[in-house]
Scaffold this motif. Structure first.
Motif, PDB file in Angstrom:
ATOM      1  N   UNK A   1       0.826  -1.198   0.000  1.00 28.36           N
ATOM      2  CA  UNK A   1       0.000   0.000   0.000  1.00 28.36           C
ATOM      3  C   UNK A   1       0.855   1.240   0.000  1.00 28.36           C
ATOM      4  N   UNK A   2       0.190   2.399  -0.062  1.00 28.46           N
ATOM      5  CA  UNK A   2       0.944   3.649  -0.106  1.00 28.46           C
ATOM      6  C   UNK A   2       1.572   3.925   1.256  1.00 28.46           C
ATOM      7  N   UNK A   3       2.748   4.492   1.205  1.00 27.75           N
ATOM      8  CA  UNK A   3       3.409   4.908   2.441  1.00 27.75           C
ATOM      9  C   UNK A   3       2.534   5.971   3.102  1.00 27.75           C
ATOM     10  N   UNK A   4       2.217   5.764   4.335  1.00 21.98           N
ATOM     11  CA  UNK A   4       1.304   6.690   4.994  1.00 21.98           C
ATOM     12  C   UNK A   4       2.054   7.614   5.941  1.00 21.98           C
ATOM     13  N   UNK A   5       1.420   8.710   6.321  1.00 19.01           N
ATOM     14  CA  UNK A   5       2.068   9.628   7.265  1.00 19.01           C
ATOM     15  C   UNK A   5       2.533   8.886   8.513  1.00 19.01           C
ATOM     16  N   UNK A   6       3.727   9.222   8.933  1.00 17.28           N
ATOM     17  CA  UNK A   6       4.303   8.589  10.111  1.00 17.28           C
ATOM     18  C   UNK A   6       5.273   7.481   9.767  1.00 17.28           C
TER      19      UNK A   6
ATOM     20  N   UNK B   1      -0.199  13.897  -0.886  1.00 15.61           N
ATOM     21  CA  UNK B   1      -1.221  14.525  -1.737  1.00 15.61           C
ATOM     22  C   UNK B   1      -1.289  13.727  -3.031  1.00 15.61           C
ATOM     23  N   UNK B   2      -2.456  13.172  -3.323  1.00 13.31           N
ATOM     24  CA  UNK B   2      -2.632  12.470  -4.596  1.00 13.31           C
ATOM     25  C   UNK B   2      -3.370  13.382  -5.572  1.00 13.31           C
ATOM     26  N   UNK B   3      -2.876  13.446  -6.800  1.00 15.86           N
ATOM     27  CA  UNK B   3      -3.482  14.343  -7.779  1.00 15.86           C
ATOM     28  C   UNK B   3      -3.113  15.785  -7.464  1.00 15.86           C
ATOM     29  N   UNK B   4      -3.808  16.697  -8.123  1.00 16.53           N
ATOM     30  CA  UNK B   4      -3.594  18.127  -7.833  1.00 16.53           C
ATOM     31  C   UNK B   4      -4.661  18.577  -6.850  1.00 16.53           C
ATOM     32  N   UNK B   5      -4.235  19.126  -5.731  1.00 17.27           N
ATOM     33  CA  UNK B   5      -5.154  19.703  -4.775  1.00 17.27           C
ATOM     34  C   UNK B   5      -4.569  21.021  -4.315  1.00 17.27           C
ATOM     35  N   UNK B   6      -5.158  22.086  -4.783  1.00 17.26           N
ATOM     36  CA  UNK B   6      -4.638  23.412  -4.445  1.00 17.26           C
ATOM     37  C   UNK B   6      -4.575  23.591  -2.931  1.00 17.26           C
ATOM     38  N   UNK B   7      -5.642  23.178  -2.246  1.00 19.83           N
ATOM     39  CA  UNK B   7      -5.690  23.431  -0.804  1.00 19.83           C
ATOM     40  C   UNK B   7      -4.669  22.581  -0.049  1.00 19.83           C
TER      41      UNK B   7
ATOM     42  N   UNK C   1      -0.246   5.359 -12.304  1.00 19.83           N
ATOM     43  CA  UNK C   1       1.201   5.395 -12.138  1.00 19.83           C
ATOM     44  C   UNK C   1       1.817   4.223 -12.898  1.00 19.83           C
ATOM     45  N   UNK C   2       3.001   4.445 -13.504  1.00 18.21           N
ATOM     46  CA  UNK C   2       3.565   3.416 -14.386  1.00 18.21           C
ATOM     47  C   UNK C   2       3.890   2.118 -13.641  1.00 18.21           C
ATOM     48  N   UNK C   3       4.139   2.212 -12.322  1.00 16.57           N
ATOM     49  CA  UNK C   3       4.440   0.980 -11.582  1.00 16.57           C
ATOM     50  C   UNK C   3       3.214   0.084 -11.420  1.00 16.57           C
ATOM     51  N   UNK C   4       2.035   0.632 -11.720  1.00 18.20           N
ATOM     52  CA  UNK C   4       0.814  -0.165 -11.587  1.00 18.20           C
ATOM     53  C   UNK C   4       0.380  -0.781 -12.917  1.00 18.20           C
ATOM     54  N   UNK C   5       1.100  -0.465 -13.992  1.00 17.91           N
ATOM     55  CA  UNK C   5       0.646  -0.899 -15.316  1.00 17.91           C
ATOM     56  C   UNK C   5       1.022  -2.347 -15.596  1.00 17.91           C
ATOM     57  N   UNK C   6       0.184  -3.022 -16.385  1.00 12.46           N
ATOM     58  CA  UNK C   6       0.501  -4.373 -16.853  1.00 12.46           C
ATOM     59  C   UNK C   6       1.619  -4.270 -17.892  1.00 12.46           C
ATOM     60  N   UNK C   7       2.214  -5.394 -18.207  1.00 13.97           N
ATOM     61  CA  UNK C   7       3.297  -5.416 -19.195  1.00 13.97           C
ATOM     62  C   UNK C   7       2.825  -4.850 -20.525  1.00 13.97           C
ATOM     63  N   UNK C   8       1.588  -5.166 -20.903  1.00 13.92           N
ATOM     64  CA  UNK C   8       1.072  -4.691 -22.191  1.00 13.92           C
ATOM     65  C   UNK C   8       0.926  -3.174 -22.178  1.00 13.92           C
ATOM     66  N   UNK C   9       0.372  -2.658 -21.079  1.00 17.15           N
ATOM     67  CA  UNK C   9       0.191  -1.207 -20.998  1.00 17.15           C
ATOM     68  C   UNK C   9       1.546  -0.481 -20.931  1.00 17.15           C
ATOM     69  N   UNK C  10       2.517  -1.109 -20.253  1.00 21.32           N
ATOM     70  CA  UNK C  10       3.853  -0.494 -20.191  1.00 21.32           C
ATOM     71  C   UNK C  10       4.469  -0.427 -21.589  1.00 21.32           C
ATOM     72  N   UNK C  11       4.271  -1.478 -22.366  1.00 25.83           N
ATOM     73  CA  UNK C  11       4.795  -1.473 -23.740  1.00 25.83           C
ATOM     74  C   UNK C  11       4.160  -0.336 -24.525  1.00 25.83           C
TER      75      UNK C  11
ATOM     76  N   UNK D   1       4.481   3.044  -2.951  1.00 26.72           N
ATOM     77  CA  UNK D   1       3.079   2.666  -3.116  1.00 26.72           C
ATOM     78  C   UNK D   1       2.298   3.680  -3.928  1.00 26.72           C
ATOM     79  N   UNK D   2       2.964   4.307  -4.884  1.00 28.54           N
ATOM     80  CA  UNK D   2       2.281   5.322  -5.694  1.00 28.54           C
ATOM     81  C   UNK D   2       1.225   4.635  -6.565  1.00 28.54           C
ATOM     82  N   UNK D   3      -0.006   5.148  -6.506  1.00 28.28           N
ATOM     83  CA  UNK D   3      -1.097   4.560  -7.305  1.00 28.28           C
ATOM     84  C   UNK D   3      -1.409   5.407  -8.527  1.00 28.28           C
ATOM     85  N   UNK D   4      -1.338   6.707  -8.325  1.00 27.37           N
ATOM     86  CA  UNK D   4      -1.571   7.613  -9.453  1.00 27.37           C
ATOM     87  C   UNK D   4      -0.516   8.716  -9.411  1.00 27.37           C
ATOM     88  N   UNK D   5      -0.275   9.293 -10.594  1.00 27.20           N
ATOM     89  CA  UNK D   5       0.602  10.472 -10.639  1.00 27.20           C
ATOM     90  C   UNK D   5      -0.226  11.682 -11.054  1.00 27.20           C
TER      91      UNK D   5
END
Lengths: 523, 92
Positions: free
Chosen positions: A10-15, A133-139, A173-183, A113-117
């Protein structure tokens, strides 16, 4: 490369303590995330070139990068792309903060544990994650900025709360892609065009350049040492090493056998007497003109004959271009920046030719300037675009010289008398033959050109005038040149055609540029 | 992809910060630097008159030896020591 990972699930969490990651620097070599972070905090932003949200985050975080750094938070982008693509992404987003490249299989992204960029991790000086922060969040980014002791007013000014979008989800995120999608992602990277990339970098005069890879630069240098300094290139403050000069020669398209000529030419234009600062800065159109004498001309296949000033010869075209790229890139003499030329002229892309010593009955330019016959020499002259002076019908050398004098009289400005500087004429073989048949030396021709330029001061009272005319009577006379010593005759061009060329000079009276010559290494 | 070598000296790529802006010209020493182009004296003289009469600046004039070369260090030092602001007139 990951030295230790904390969690693959999973994603690295605070702490949590962040994994160590060794990544590629965009300029070559490797660096760990920890070394990029230093002693303070880091805001590590995972991004990817094809992701619009990643680009949005790079552009908008750039606006607070300096303020974050001031508050002890270093912004570091980690690109899931090769270094060249990452560098292009940073430039196109106008982001100049620290950036690293992560190679396949994106082990660092996986370890975080990056899921999206984009995903951003605020890492404390104790290596623990403080916020994600995942995605763009101004706040969310505004909170991080406020945490770095940025006053709210500054945060709102830099990260406008009303600027669309305030929130935008990211991409897989590219680390989550299947081999086909990475190609498929690699195929998108294959669209990367190295020549377009060099245009994007601005390492060009507007024409395509040869990519200055380490191996090409090494071949250009040959036995020369890369770190030898030739001094600072005016008008900027860039130091010219032989390696940087070799880069310019590669960019320009030089063959490695030309490099001794490029090196000698660089020495010639960096001679303070040449005044490359003024030649580059001036609103005038002059640029460095390089004239080559001696055996090197034949050895590297230079053109001194037909169309010798008109390109289509690799050595002529690229040696001059290498010197212009050197002043434009290493010396920052880029048009609109430190090159302030009103018009410029095509010779400012590069201007280099060889003297046609074989067609000349006279001593060569290099010999006239004191070099032993048989040596290879390059001479630099601050010259404007050439003007053709046609005389196909005179057979008397006096008439030919008179025509050349009248053509030369328009140099700088028709009424600017006298120039008080050296002026180069490229004399065609047929005109030279007319002079030679009469037994005339270079000096004889030069004296006729000076005399042929004589005008009454009353004819010189409008437009650009020399400083003398105001103090002289109408009946007084002036010549365009004070002495035959200022007439520099170089023989070049094709066997057929009676066209001599004026290469008008830059400003005179000792303010402008003095011709400089350098021996070329025999290698 | 093979790494490229840059034609730039990285040390020359930094941006120089602008000097702090003056809030007012009143009572400030303003030097007008001529680069010795023709008619510099007329143009800078008129500019100096306006800065003095309308803005209360204490105007002085200086020049560098030629427009074709950088100002020598002694001119730069004179400007640094003797002026709160400098206006350099470039070109014609």
């Amino acid at each position: 490369m990951i030295e230790s990972s904390v969690s693959e699930s999973g994603m690295i969490e605070p702490g949590r303590v962040v994994p160590q990651a060794l990544l590629e620097r965009l300029e070559g070599g490797r660096a760990s995330l920890a070394s990029m972070q230093g002693d303070g905090k880091a805001l590590v932003l995972f991004v990817e070139a094809e992701c619009p949200t990643s680009r949005l985050a790079l552009r908008r975080l750039q606006t607070i990068a300096a303020a974050l750094a001031h508050g002890g938070v270093k912004l570091v982008a980690v690109h899931q792309d090769p270094p060249a693509v990452a560098a292009l992404t940073m430039r196109s987003c106008e982001a100049d903060f620290a950036a690293l490249s992560e190679p396949e299989p994106y082990a660092a992204s996986a370890a975080f544990g990056v899921r999206t960029v984009p995903t951003a991790f605020l890492i404390g000086s104790d290596d623990r994650v403080e916020a994600v922060v995942e995605g763009w969040s101004r706040d969310a980014f505004a909170d991080i900025a406020a945490g770095a002791a940025l006053p709210k007013d500054d945060v709102d000014r830099l990260l406008d709360p009303a600027a669309h979008p305030v929130f935008k989800p990211g991409c897989a995120s590219k680390n989550t892609l299947s081999a086909e999608l990475l190609a498929s992602a690699r195929a998108a990277e294959g669209a990367f065009d190295e020549f377009e990339d060099l245009f994007e970098r601005g390492w060009t005069d507007g024409l395509p350049v040869v990519p200055p890879t380490r191996s090409r630069v090494a071949r250009m240098l040959g036995d020369y040492r890369a770190d030898v300094s030739l001094g600072i290139v005016p008008p900027g403050t860039g130091e010219l090493t032989l390696e940087r000069l070799a880069v310019c020669a590669v960019l320009a398209g030089c063959h490695p056998s030309y490099f001794p000529v490029v090196k000698a030419a660089a020495h010639a234009v960096l001679d303070p007497a040449f005044n490359l600062h003024g030649v580059t800065n001036t609103t005038h159109s002059c640029g460095p003109v390089l004239i080559v004498n001696g055996p090197v001309r034949r050895r590297i296949g230079m053109n001194s004959g037909m169309n010798c000033l008109g390109g289509w010869n690799r050595a002529n075209a690229t040696i001059g271009r290498a010197i212009r790229l050197m002043s434009g890139l290493t010396g920052h003499g880029t048009p609109g920046v430190l090159d302030r030329s009103t018009m410029g002229q095509p010779g400012k892309i590069g201007f280099c030719f060889a003297e046609n010593e074989e067609a000349s009955p006279w001593e060569s330019l290099a010999s006239a300037r004191g070099f032993e016959p048989g040596r290879s020499v390059v001479t630099a002259y601050a010259g404007d675009g050439p003007l053709t002076i046609s005389d196909h019908y005179s057979r008397d050398p006096e008439e030919v010289a008179r025509t050349i004098a009248l053509g030369g009289s328009v140099a700088f400005s028709p009424h600017f008398y006298p120039l008080v500087t050296d002026t180069v004429f490229v004399v065609c073989p047929e005109h030279v033959a007319t002079f030679a048949q009469a037994g005339w030396s270079k000096r004889d021709v030069a004296e006729r050109i000076v005399e042929g330029s004589r005008r009454r001061v009353s004819d010189l009272r409008t437009g650009d005038q020399g400083p003398f005319t105001a103090s002289l009577d109408d009946d007084a006379e002036l010549t365009k040149w004070l002495s035959p010593d200022e007439i520099v005759l170089v023989v070049a061009g094709g066997d057929a055609g009676r066209f001599t060329m004026l290469l008008p000079p830059w400003v005179g009276f000792g303010f402008g540029s003095t011709m400089t010559s350098q021996l070329i290494d025999e290698v | 992809m093979e790494e490229y070598i840059s034609p730039y000296d990285e040390r020359s790529l930094g941006k120089s910060p602008l000097a702090p802006r003056l809030k007012s010209l009143s009572g400030k020493r303003v030097t007008l630097l001529s680069i010795r182009k023709p008619k510099s004296a007329e143009f800078l003289g008129e500019l100096g008159r306006i800065l003095g009469e309308q803005h209360g600046a204490l105007v002085s004039y200086d020049e560098k030896p030629t427009f074709t070369r950088p100002a020598p260090p002694e001119v730069i030092e004179r400007l640094r020591a003797g002026a709160d602001a400098v206006v350099e007139g470039l070109a014609d």
